[in-house]
Design a protein around this motif. Sequence first.
Motif, PDB file in Angstrom:
ATOM      1  N   LEU A   1      57.920  45.969  30.664  1.00 46.26           N
ATOM      2  CA  LEU A   1      59.223  46.229  30.041  1.00 46.26           C
ATOM      3  C   LEU A   1      59.131  47.379  29.049  1.00 46.26           C
ATOM      4  O   LEU A   1      59.991  48.280  29.029  1.00 46.26           O
ATOM      5  CB  LEU A   1      59.721  44.959  29.359  1.00 46.26           C
ATOM      6  CG  LEU A   1      61.052  45.057  28.597  1.00 46.26           C
ATOM      7  CD1 LEU A   1      62.204  45.373  29.545  1.00 46.26           C
ATOM      8  CD2 LEU A   1      61.324  43.761  27.827  1.00 46.26           C
ATOM      9  N   LEU A   2      58.097  47.384  28.233  1.00 46.23           N
ATOM     10  CA  LEU A   2      57.961  48.429  27.223  1.00 46.23           C
ATOM     11  C   LEU A   2      57.628  49.777  27.843  1.00 46.23           C
ATOM     12  O   LEU A   2      58.110  50.828  27.396  1.00 46.23           O
ATOM     13  CB  LEU A   2      56.893  48.019  26.201  1.00 46.23           C
ATOM     14  CG  LEU A   2      57.262  46.799  25.350  1.00 46.23           C
ATOM     15  CD1 LEU A   2      56.056  46.305  24.565  1.00 46.23           C
ATOM     16  CD2 LEU A   2      58.408  47.109  24.401  1.00 46.23           C
ATOM     17  N   LEU A   3      56.819  49.765  28.892  1.00 52.29           N
ATOM     18  CA  LEU A   3      56.464  51.037  29.535  1.00 52.29           C
ATOM     19  C   LEU A   3      57.666  51.725  30.171  1.00 52.29           C
ATOM     20  O   LEU A   3      57.697  52.961  30.260  1.00 52.29           O
ATOM     21  CB  LEU A   3      55.391  50.796  30.608  1.00 52.29           C
ATOM     22  CG  LEU A   3      54.004  50.370  30.136  1.00 52.29           C
ATOM     23  CD1 LEU A   3      53.088  50.150  31.345  1.00 52.29           C
ATOM     24  CD2 LEU A   3      53.392  51.393  29.187  1.00 52.29           C
ATOM     25  N   LEU A   4      58.650  50.974  30.611  1.00 56.24           N
ATOM     26  CA  LEU A   4      59.806  51.579  31.273  1.00 56.24           C
ATOM     27  C   LEU A   4      60.474  52.636  30.406  1.00 56.24           C
ATOM     28  O   LEU A   4      61.013  53.626  30.930  1.00 56.24           O
ATOM     29  CB  LEU A   4      60.828  50.498  31.640  1.00 56.24           C
ATOM     30  CG  LEU A   4      60.484  49.578  32.804  1.00 56.24           C
ATOM     31  CD1 LEU A   4      61.597  48.544  32.999  1.00 56.24           C
ATOM     32  CD2 LEU A   4      60.283  50.373  34.094  1.00 56.24           C
ATOM     33  N   LYS A   5      60.438  52.430  29.091  1.00 56.98           N
ATOM     34  CA  LYS A   5      61.082  53.412  28.204  1.00 56.98           C
ATOM     35  C   LYS A   5      60.077  54.095  27.281  1.00 56.98           C
ATOM     36  O   LYS A   5      60.462  54.621  26.226  1.00 56.98           O
ATOM     37  CB  LYS A   5      62.191  52.737  27.392  1.00 56.98           C
ATOM     38  CG  LYS A   5      63.364  52.259  28.238  1.00 56.98           C
ATOM     39  CD  LYS A   5      64.570  51.904  27.372  1.00 56.98           C
ATOM     40  CE  LYS A   5      65.125  53.130  26.688  1.00 56.98           C
ATOM     41  NZ  LYS A   5      66.259  52.848  25.785  1.00 56.98           N
ATOM     42  N   GLY A   6      58.808  54.066  27.652  1.00 56.73           N
ATOM     43  CA  GLY A   6      57.797  54.755  26.851  1.00 56.73           C
ATOM     44  C   GLY A   6      57.611  54.152  25.484  1.00 56.73           C
ATOM     45  O   GLY A   6      57.295  54.862  24.516  1.00 56.73           O
TER      46      GLY A   6
ATOM     47  N   THR B   1      51.348  56.528  33.346  1.00 53.40           N
ATOM     48  CA  THR B   1      51.259  55.213  33.984  1.00 53.40           C
ATOM     49  C   THR B   1      50.921  55.322  35.471  1.00 53.40           C
ATOM     50  O   THR B   1      51.106  56.367  36.095  1.00 53.40           O
ATOM     51  CB  THR B   1      52.572  54.424  33.837  1.00 53.40           C
ATOM     52  OG1 THR B   1      53.562  54.940  34.738  1.00 53.40           O
ATOM     53  CG2 THR B   1      53.107  54.462  32.422  1.00 53.40           C
ATOM     54  N   ILE B   2      50.465  54.185  35.987  1.00 53.07           N
ATOM     55  CA  ILE B   2      50.342  54.014  37.437  1.00 53.07           C
ATOM     56  C   ILE B   2      51.004  52.689  37.812  1.00 53.07           C
ATOM     57  O   ILE B   2      51.185  51.807  36.963  1.00 53.07           O
ATOM     58  CB  ILE B   2      48.869  54.010  37.901  1.00 53.07           C
ATOM     59  CG1 ILE B   2      48.112  52.829  37.271  1.00 53.07           C
ATOM     60  CG2 ILE B   2      48.186  55.327  37.619  1.00 53.07           C
ATOM     61  CD1 ILE B   2      46.748  52.594  37.881  1.00 53.07           C
TER      62      ILE B   2
ATOM     63  N   ARG C   1      73.385  61.905  36.757  1.00 54.44           N
ATOM     64  CA  ARG C   1      73.330  61.786  35.300  1.00 54.44           C
ATOM     65  C   ARG C   1      71.930  61.363  34.848  1.00 54.44           C
ATOM     66  O   ARG C   1      71.144  60.839  35.648  1.00 54.44           O
ATOM     67  CB  ARG C   1      74.362  60.762  34.833  1.00 54.44           C
ATOM     68  CG  ARG C   1      75.805  61.235  35.000  1.00 54.44           C
ATOM     69  CD  ARG C   1      76.788  60.211  34.439  1.00 54.44           C
ATOM     70  NE  ARG C   1      76.893  59.012  35.297  1.00 54.44           N
ATOM     71  CZ  ARG C   1      77.537  57.911  34.940  1.00 54.44           C
ATOM     72  NH1 ARG C   1      78.098  57.829  33.732  1.00 54.44           N
ATOM     73  NH2 ARG C   1      77.615  56.888  35.781  1.00 54.44           N
ATOM     74  N   PRO C   2      71.612  61.551  33.552  1.00 55.93           N
ATOM     75  CA  PRO C   2      70.299  61.112  33.048  1.00 55.93           C
ATOM     76  C   PRO C   2      70.167  59.594  33.191  1.00 55.93           C
ATOM     77  O   PRO C   2      71.108  58.839  32.946  1.00 55.93           O
ATOM     78  CB  PRO C   2      70.324  61.534  31.581  1.00 55.93           C
ATOM     79  CG  PRO C   2      71.353  62.612  31.507  1.00 55.93           C
ATOM     80  CD  PRO C   2      72.402  62.258  32.523  1.00 55.93           C
ATOM     81  N   GLY C   3      69.004  59.144  33.587  1.00 60.08           N
ATOM     82  CA  GLY C   3      68.769  57.711  33.714  1.00 60.08           C
ATOM     83  C   GLY C   3      68.431  57.076  32.385  1.00 60.08           C
ATOM     84  O   GLY C   3      68.473  57.717  31.324  1.00 60.08           O
ATOM     85  N   VAL C   4      68.090  55.796  32.428  1.00 54.28           N
ATOM     86  CA  VAL C   4      67.761  55.066  31.196  1.00 54.28           C
ATOM     87  C   VAL C   4      66.253  54.908  31.024  1.00 54.28           C
ATOM     88  O   VAL C   4      65.786  54.525  29.949  1.00 54.28           O
ATOM     89  CB  VAL C   4      68.433  53.673  31.172  1.00 54.28           C
ATOM     90  CG1 VAL C   4      69.938  53.812  31.163  1.00 54.28           C
ATOM     91  CG2 VAL C   4      67.976  52.817  32.337  1.00 54.28           C
ATOM     92  N   LEU C   5      65.475  55.184  32.074  1.00 51.70           N
ATOM     93  CA  LEU C   5      64.028  55.076  31.978  1.00 51.70           C
ATOM     94  C   LEU C   5      63.423  56.396  31.503  1.00 51.70           C
ATOM     95  O   LEU C   5      64.023  57.465  31.647  1.00 51.70           O
ATOM     96  CB  LEU C   5      63.434  54.694  33.335  1.00 51.70           C
ATOM     97  CG  LEU C   5      63.992  53.446  34.025  1.00 51.70           C
ATOM     98  CD1 LEU C   5      63.189  53.159  35.291  1.00 51.70           C
ATOM     99  CD2 LEU C   5      63.980  52.248  33.083  1.00 51.70           C
ATOM    100  N   ASP C   6      62.211  56.297  30.935  1.00 49.19           N
ATOM    101  CA  ASP C   6      61.496  57.494  30.492  1.00 49.19           C
ATOM    102  C   ASP C   6      60.593  57.963  31.634  1.00 49.19           C
ATOM    103  O   ASP C   6      59.399  57.644  31.686  1.00 49.19           O
ATOM    104  CB  ASP C   6      60.673  57.166  29.240  1.00 49.19           C
ATOM    105  CG  ASP C   6      60.067  58.417  28.605  1.00 49.19           C
ATOM    106  OD1 ASP C   6      59.936  59.440  29.305  1.00 49.19           O
ATOM    107  OD2 ASP C   6      59.693  58.349  27.412  1.00 49.19           O
ATOM    108  N   HIS C   7      61.161  58.725  32.555  1.00 51.49           N
ATOM    109  CA  HIS C   7      60.424  59.122  33.752  1.00 51.49           C
ATOM    110  C   HIS C   7      59.294  60.092  33.434  1.00 51.49           C
ATOM    111  O   HIS C   7      58.265  60.098  34.138  1.00 51.49           O
ATOM    112  CB  HIS C   7      61.385  59.724  34.770  1.00 51.49           C
ATOM    113  CG  HIS C   7      62.267  58.714  35.425  1.00 51.49           C
ATOM    114  ND1 HIS C   7      61.862  57.927  36.473  1.00 51.49           N
ATOM    115  CD2 HIS C   7      63.555  58.333  35.133  1.00 51.49           C
ATOM    116  CE1 HIS C   7      62.846  57.112  36.822  1.00 51.49           C
ATOM    117  NE2 HIS C   7      63.890  57.337  36.030  1.00 51.49           N
TER     118      HIS C   7
END
Length: 758
Positions: A386-391, A320-321, A307-313
């Motif tokens: 924390l903010l980067l995890l979801k863009g 990001t790095i 299923r789709p995850g919760v992070l903005d991969h």
Amino acid sequence: MSKDDDTTQYDGAAGGWGSVRGMLSTFREEADSPAVLRTLMRQNKPGGFMCTSCAWTKPAHPHPFEFCENGAKATLWELTSHRCTPDFFAAHTVGELKGWTDHDLERQGRLTHPMRYDAASDRYLPCSWEDAFEEIGAELAALDPRTAVFYASGHASLETAYLYALFARLYGHNNLPDSSNMCHETTSVALKAVIGAPVGTVAPDDFGQCDAIFFFGQNTGSNSPRFLHTLQECARRGVRIVTFNPVREKGLEVFVNPQHPHEMLTGDGTRISCQYHQVTAGGDIAAMLGLCKHLIAEDDRLRADGRPGVLDHGFIAEHTIGFAEFAAMARNTTWEAIEAASGLARAALLDAAGVYMAAERTIGIYGMGLTQHVHGFENVAGFVNLLLLKGNIGRPGAGISPVRGHSNVQGQRTVGITEKPELAPMDKYRELFGFEPPGETGMNTVDACEGILAGRVKAFVGLGGNFLRAIPEQAAMEQAWTALRLTVQIATKLNRSHLINGRVAFLLPCRGRAEEDVQESGPQTVTMEDSLSRIHGSFSTHEPASPHLLSELAIVAGLAKATLPPNPKVRWDDWTADYAAVRDLIEATYPDQFKDFNKRVFTPGGFHRRNTARDRIWKTGSGKAVFTTPTMLSATSIADAPGRYRLITLRSNDQFNTTIYGYSDRLRGIEGRRNVLLINPRDIERAGLADGQVVALESDAGDGTHREVAGLMVTPFDLPDGCLAGYYPELNPLVPLWLHDIHSKTPASKAVPVRIRS
């Protein structure tokens, strides 16, 4: 004081009639002119006067009363009817005044004449501006420029700050510490490292598009109350606001808007935070890691199921790095370790993480509760993680937003107030003014203090502020201060720093921002930058407190002319005559940031200075935003021990920085005193103390230096176990100079190791 469940607290809401009464109290004490009210009605409005208090943004479409309780107090305090004249100084020795309180010193009113300290009589004596400039210039010219420090508070305009920085570099140094060094320097260093921009990325319009707001370590109710209007609007449209703070601050709990008649009549306020988590002092790294750990675990679980995850991969991969290393650390850190370091239960952190996961767009807000720690850099970087995890950086309705304190503390750094030559416009200085600027890294606040203690610093020029009261290590610093050859203080009112003098000392009174500034070309406008990187013009028509006052800009120019050799490209007289010419210089120096500066000065809501991270242009070493993997879970550096507490220094809602308007900390239920020690009832019982008992605090930093503040009244208050709180600046003597953020040297005033001596 009100008591409930054995703790002191305020039973009302932020704002409301309490706020109105607070303003009226200051008005009755300070003002006797209807002109003051006219100035207030123009405050924070396009074409009007910009508040000298906090740096919160000014709206394009203002309320009828676009000022808060503290903003009104700041204006009333500046436009007071009281005057501190030469007759006052003739009646009181400096030694006598050292026994006065901060409040009573400033309560004497506006300084009216330039003064020179006379050691023989221990008094300030009046002098002429010509004599003051001539003697100060001769003293500075006789010194090695590298032994002089030019300090700037966050009050001066962009125009004055630009010329002050130019003066320093023409003179021959980069010793430009400022009030930012004591509060948000951690922001400048950390955000620059991880997103490539040293300031926040949020604009006013983002608050109308966000779904959630996360607060860490910021007290909006006392430090930026106009922000409460925005938060109220967000809460009413369903934005979920989650707060992490050791202290339960009323402004982030409930707000009654003084602009709304119905709320004022009924007392019905708006609930601001949907969750409020009392993280332990220094526990924010662990708390934020807990949120990230849960998001990563949920993402792993969902993706394993196809299923789709919760992070903005997509965002993570492109922009990001460092994600893989950070995610591995989050997965491997146990919940037991996170709970122990944060002081919060796993269930509470999962509740907060649930809000973040459900929100499409989230804004992160923080204050000195994150920056004033030994590992403050990791606090700020952890919030960015924390903010980067979801863009949530670089798109509408999202971003990181440090809330700055003084009204132009961010702006003065923008136009060159920095000790770091790589951040100053050195190429432009060469091009515009034909000189070789100094390339040596200068002194920040901690460096300057160390230099004064060691005898390396010989002169101190203060552009506003109350330096000696605001810094750590006060006892040693006051003693060392008298060995300085020259001290110059530019100020509107008398404060503690003016009573500790070098061998040659001047007190130079300036006009306030709320007063009319007429120069050769006519009435002048000044500008400043708010927390959201918007530039605003400020224009006032209020009569100055004394005909003997000069503007801050005119004083800086006068000092520079008296100190420096002539340079045909450096036109101090022309710049003093017309501040628009200085804005032309600022535009020429920073063309991308200040294009058409003079044309845009009074843009409603200000004009936005470009922020590359907001555009997802990451000016970092890698060209990408950086996930940082912390090597610690606590922002403190001194381990807990039996009898050792973490002291949080804080402000009351009846003060701004070191200015004490009165003795009412209404929003915490504390009235009539500032010598209090806030401690929870469980710790009172464990320590064998009693409510109302008078105790002392001693430093427990383990360096062998005795630091103590006595006469503190034990006051039961809702705090995490092992945490104490008390007022800044009174408790500053307990902060060691060496206890600061490792990267930025911001003093670690939010978890000071202390013991109670009964």
